[in-house]
Enzyme design. Structure first.
Site, PDB file in Angstrom:
ATOM      1  N   SER A   1       0.797  -1.238   0.000  1.00  0.00           N
ATOM      2  CA  SER A   1       0.000   0.000   0.000  1.00  0.00           C
ATOM      3  C   SER A   1       0.827   1.285   0.000  1.00  0.00           C
ATOM      4  CB  SER A   1      -0.917   0.023   1.216  1.00  0.00           C
ATOM      5  OG  SER A   1      -2.022  -0.810   0.978  1.00  0.00           O
TER       6      SER A   1
ATOM      7  N   LYS B   1       0.431   3.534  -2.858  1.00  0.00           N
ATOM      8  CA  LYS B   1      -0.705   4.463  -2.968  1.00  0.00           C
ATOM      9  C   LYS B   1      -0.256   5.930  -2.902  1.00  0.00           C
ATOM     10  CE  LYS B   1      -3.850   1.093  -0.829  1.00  0.00           C
ATOM     11  NZ  LYS B   1      -4.460   0.644   0.459  1.00  0.00           N
TER      12      LYS B   1
ATOM     13  N   TYR C   1      -3.291  -2.387 -10.350  1.00  0.00           N
ATOM     14  CA  TYR C   1      -3.226  -2.211  -8.887  1.00  0.00           C
ATOM     15  C   TYR C   1      -2.412  -3.346  -8.218  1.00  0.00           C
ATOM     16  CZ  TYR C   1      -4.726  -2.078  -4.021  1.00  0.00           C
ATOM     17  OH  TYR C   1      -4.725  -2.062  -2.645  1.00  0.00           O
TER      18      TYR C   1
ATOM     19  N   TYR D   1      -4.773   4.326   8.260  1.00  0.00           N
ATOM     20  CA  TYR D   1      -6.153   3.784   8.322  1.00  0.00           C
ATOM     21  C   TYR D   1      -6.823   4.057   9.681  1.00  0.00           C
ATOM     22  CZ  TYR D   1      -3.558   0.985   4.870  1.00  0.00           C
ATOM     23  OH  TYR D   1      -2.730   0.562   3.870  1.00  0.00           O
TER      24      TYR D   1
ATOM     25  N   VAL E   1       1.313  -3.949   3.759  1.00  0.00           N
ATOM     26  CA  VAL E   1       1.257  -5.265   4.397  1.00  0.00           C
ATOM     27  C   VAL E   1       2.480  -6.139   4.079  1.00  0.00           C
ATOM     28  CG1 VAL E   1      -1.238  -5.392   4.755  1.00  0.00           C
ATOM     29  CG2 VAL E   1      -0.268  -6.206   2.590  1.00  0.00           C
TER      30      VAL E   1
HETATM   31  N1  GLN Z   1      -2.139  -5.296  -1.999  1.00  0.00           N
HETATM   32  C1  GLN Z   1      -2.744  -5.138  -0.712  1.00  0.00           C
HETATM   33  C2  GLN Z   1      -4.258  -5.151  -0.813  1.00  0.00           C
HETATM   34  O1  GLN Z   1      -4.780  -4.536  -1.684  1.00  0.00           O
HETATM   35  C3  GLN Z   1      -2.262  -3.843  -0.090  1.00  0.00           C
HETATM   36  C4  GLN Z   1      -2.809  -3.636   1.293  1.00  0.00           C
HETATM   37  C5  GLN Z   1      -1.864  -2.955   2.235  1.00  0.00           C
HETATM   38  O2  GLN Z   1      -0.658  -2.925   2.058  1.00  0.00           O
HETATM   39  N2  GLN Z   1      -2.423  -2.451   3.321  1.00  0.00           N
HETATM   40  O3  GLN Z   1      -4.936  -5.736  -0.041  1.00  0.00           O
END
Ligand code: GLN
Length: 330
Positions: free
Chosen positions: A79, A82, A204, A256, A274
């Site tokens: 993530s 992003k 994505y 988050y 993650v």
């Molecule tokens: N690729 C992961 C997902 O879309 C990214 C989530 C994350 O890093 N929080 O679930």
């Protein structure tokens, strides 16, 4: 707030850099025994990582860097991508067009919540999956290859090399990514994204599977914190206004449903992934990053959160520490 350590006001000064290295080494030793949390397993391939990997890095706006631990180990950015894609969308389409599709309101919900901002008929913010998928829909190009190339070119400008993608992680997420698929179809159903849904999901999943080191993350953080100017290449990658917007949503939404606690205790705009990475941006100063795959219930690296808490405290990095020594006018 700390009361020990070098007090010179130049945050880039040699003594502070040495002190930073000492503190990071000590933190690395201290936290290496902490084995709370588990690597992400909802993307099956991610559960195959070595959970004991651990690294910390810092890069100043002048390009000077420090790192300790598994500094050369590659892991998937997840993530944290992003941040970059949001900046790209703002640069390419402008604020108004982006705000029409994705807002800036924290949700207080987990990153993978299946939700829309019903009132404004848009995704809530670009740091949770629904907003991030809407942002990825905005990547220009006529087909998957062209859009993939645009994203990889963006990473290349930050990393200084052509990025590698972990194909196994990407395939694993693609096969098991029905929750993201549900989010994307909800967005398409509302007309918030175009109906090239599977293609956008492929972009994505690919952007999340880009391989980085902890030093790469700190460099990304330093570039954004340096008004978009890359500390070593000197390239203006994002405009100052775009980096301000990116850091703002990182502070309010980047962590988050832990964003409020994070702002309170750490006070550094940040984004986690993650894969175990966390990157922080200290405006006008530089980037910090930590990597350790064991995650807490919010999906943040357990050791990484501790690293940021400790560094924020020791170096007075909280944005609202108005009496931090290096922020004093000279
Ligand atoms: N690729 C992961 C997902 O879309 C990214 C989530 C994350 O890093 N929080 O679930």
């Amino acid at each position: 707030m700390s009361s020990v350590g070098p007090t010179d006001t130049d945050v880039h000064g040699e003594r502070r850099i040495e002190w930073l290295h000492e503190v990071c080494s000590a933190l690395h030793d201290e936290l290496s025994d902490l084995d709370d949390g588990l690597p992400a397993s909802y993307i099956p391939e991610l559960s195959r990582v070595d959970p004991d990997r651990f690294a910390i890095a810092a890069v100043g706006r002048d390009g000077r860097s420090q790192s300790v631990g598994d500094r050369s180990h590659h892991f998937t950015i997840q993530s944290i991508s992003k941040l970059l894609l949001y900046g790209l969308a703002l640069e390419t389409h402008g604020r108004d067009a982006v705000l029409q599709r994705v807002g800036v309101a924290p949700t207080g919900d987990p990153f993978n919540a299946i939700e829309l901002d019903e009132e404004h008929h848009r995704a809530p913010n670009p740091m949770v999956n629904s907003g991030a998928i809407a942002i990825t829909d905005l990547v220009s190009g006529g087909n998957l290859d062209e859009r993939t190339a645009v994203v990889l070119r963006l990473f290349e400008r930050f990393l200084g090399r052509r990025p590698d993608v972990d194909r196994a992680v990407c395939a694993s997420e693609r096969v098991t990514g029905n929750r993201n698929r549900a989010i994307a179809y909800l967005l398409a159903n509302g007309g918030i994204i175009t109906d090239r849904v599977e293609e956008t999901l492929d972009v994505y999943f690919m952007q999340c599977s880009v391989l980085v080191t902890v030093e790469d993350l700190a460099l990304i953080g330093a570039t954004i914190a340096n008004a978009g100017v890359h500390p070593t290449t000197g390239e203006q990658i994002f405009s100052p206004q775009v980096t301000r917007d990116v850091m703002t949503v990182a502070l309010t939404c980047g962590m988050y449903d832990y964003a409020g606690e994070w702002a309170y205790t750490v006070g550094i705009p940040a984004k986690s992934g993650v894969g175990g990475g966390i990157v922080g941006m200290i405006p006008g100063v530089g980037g910090l990053a930590a990597f350790s795959p064991r995650l807490d219930e919010h999906g943040h690296s357990v050791r990484g959160v501790k690293v940021f808490e400790a560094l924020s405290d020791r170096f007075d990095l909280h944005l609202f520490d108005s009496d931090r020594p290096w922020a004093a006018p000279t």
